[in-house]
Design a protein around this motif. Structure first.
Motif, mmCIF file in Angstrom:
data_model
loop_
_atom_site.group_PDB
_atom_site.id
_atom_site.type_symbol
_atom_site.label_atom_id
_atom_site.label_comp_id
_atom_site.label_asym_id
_atom_site.label_seq_id
_atom_site.Cartn_x
_atom_site.Cartn_y
_atom_site.Cartn_z
ATOM 1 N N ASP A 48 10.703 -0.985 -3.228
ATOM 2 C CA ASP A 48 11.507 -1.789 -2.312
ATOM 3 C C ASP A 48 12.235 -0.851 -1.353
ATOM 4 O O ASP A 48 12.835 0.132 -1.770
ATOM 5 C CB ASP A 48 12.526 -2.628 -3.087
ATOM 6 N N TYR A 49 12.162 -1.163 -0.094
ATOM 7 C CA TYR A 49 12.851 -0.393 0.939
ATOM 8 C C TYR A 49 14.016 -1.221 1.455
ATOM 9 O O TYR A 49 13.852 -2.392 1.782
ATOM 10 C CB TYR A 49 11.904 -0.062 2.093
ATOM 11 N N ASN A 50 15.181 -0.621 1.535
ATOM 12 C CA ASN A 50 16.348 -1.314 2.069
ATOM 13 C C ASN A 50 16.321 -1.167 3.584
ATOM 14 O O ASN A 50 16.936 -0.271 4.165
ATOM 15 C CB ASN A 50 17.627 -0.734 1.475
ATOM 16 N N LEU A 51 15.566 -2.044 4.226
ATOM 17 C CA LEU A 51 15.327 -1.945 5.656
ATOM 18 C C LEU A 51 16.582 -2.152 6.491
ATOM 19 O O LEU A 51 16.610 -1.799 7.669
ATOM 20 C CB LEU A 51 14.226 -2.921 6.075
ATOM 21 N N GLN A 52 17.617 -2.671 5.866
ATOM 22 C CA GLN A 52 18.895 -2.821 6.570
ATOM 23 C C GLN A 52 19.447 -1.451 6.964
ATOM 24 O O GLN A 52 20.141 -1.321 7.963
ATOM 25 C CB GLN A 52 19.887 -3.552 5.670
ATOM 26 N N TYR A 53 19.112 -0.420 6.172
ATOM 27 C CA TYR A 53 19.633 0.917 6.426
ATOM 28 C C TYR A 53 18.567 1.904 6.884
ATOM 29 O O TYR A 53 18.869 3.062 7.142
ATOM 30 C CB TYR A 53 20.331 1.447 5.172
ATOM 31 N N LEU A 54 17.324 1.487 6.948
ATOM 32 C CA LEU A 54 16.231 2.359 7.407
ATOM 33 C C LEU A 54 15.801 1.911 8.796
ATOM 34 O O LEU A 54 14.815 1.206 8.961
ATOM 35 C CB LEU A 54 15.055 2.310 6.424
ATOM 36 N N LYS A 55 16.569 2.310 9.784
ATOM 37 C CA LYS A 55 16.320 1.808 11.134
ATOM 38 C C LYS A 55 15.880 2.879 12.119
ATOM 39 O O LYS A 55 15.422 2.568 13.202
ATOM 40 C CB LYS A 55 17.581 1.127 11.670
ATOM 41 N N SER A 56 16.021 4.143 11.751
ATOM 42 C CA SER A 56 15.649 5.216 12.677
ATOM 43 C C SER A 56 14.770 6.230 11.960
ATOM 44 O O SER A 56 14.666 6.234 10.731
ATOM 45 C CB SER A 56 16.906 5.912 13.218
ATOM 46 N N VAL A 57 14.164 7.083 12.740
ATOM 47 C CA VAL A 57 13.338 8.155 12.158
ATOM 48 C C VAL A 57 14.201 9.036 11.260
ATOM 49 O O VAL A 57 13.763 9.454 10.179
ATOM 50 C CB VAL A 57 12.661 8.978 13.280
ATOM 51 N N GLU A 58 15.432 9.289 11.677
ATOM 52 C CA GLU A 58 16.338 10.117 10.871
ATOM 53 C C GLU A 58 16.651 9.457 9.528
ATOM 54 O O GLU A 58 16.708 10.126 8.496
ATOM 55 C CB GLU A 58 17.646 10.397 11.639
ATOM 56 N N ASP A 59 16.856 8.139 9.542
ATOM 57 C CA ASP A 59 17.109 7.410 8.295
ATOM 58 C C ASP A 59 15.910 7.518 7.358
ATOM 59 O O ASP A 59 16.055 7.732 6.156
ATOM 60 C CB ASP A 59 17.384 5.929 8.575
ATOM 61 N N ILE A 60 14.717 7.365 7.914
ATOM 62 C CA ILE A 60 13.491 7.436 7.114
ATOM 63 C C ILE A 60 13.293 8.840 6.570
ATOM 64 O O ILE A 60 12.932 9.027 5.402
ATOM 65 C CB ILE A 60 12.281 6.960 7.939
ATOM 66 N N GLU A 61 13.547 9.856 7.389
ATOM 67 C CA GLU A 61 13.442 11.244 6.928
ATOM 68 C C GLU A 61 14.421 11.522 5.799
ATOM 69 O O GLU A 61 14.085 12.186 4.823
ATOM 70 C CB GLU A 61 13.669 12.221 8.085
#
Length: 87
Positions: A48-61
């Protein structure tokens, strides 16, 4: 006070396994040596990915670095335990 022993009543338990095709497998492979380095598998594997907080490339990295650290620590734990057993 005396302890009373009770006899357990046990019923037959049926365990049902899903088909092997229902199992989810994720692998990290090294193509240079054609070997699997890490295999994650299970019948109820949920990512499960918390997409609420994964909004930018930096967040994903940052999330990927966290996953890397999680596995780094677990691999080191397993290696240390294996080395202790072989001593």
């Amino acid at each position: 006070m005396a302890q009373e022993e009770q006899e357990g009543v046990y019923s037959k338990v049926n365990v049902h396994f899903k088909l092997i095709t229902d199992r989810i497998i994720r692998e990290v492979n090294n193509p240079e040596i054609n070997q699997t380095l890490i295999r994650i598998s299970g019948y109820d594997l949920q990512i499960d990915y918390n997409l609420q907080y994964l909004k930018s490339v930096e967040d994903i990295e940052a999330a990927c670095n966290g996953i890397a650290q999680l596995f780094r620590e677990d691999i080191m734990r397993v290696l240390l335990e294996r080395n202790k057993q072989s001593e």
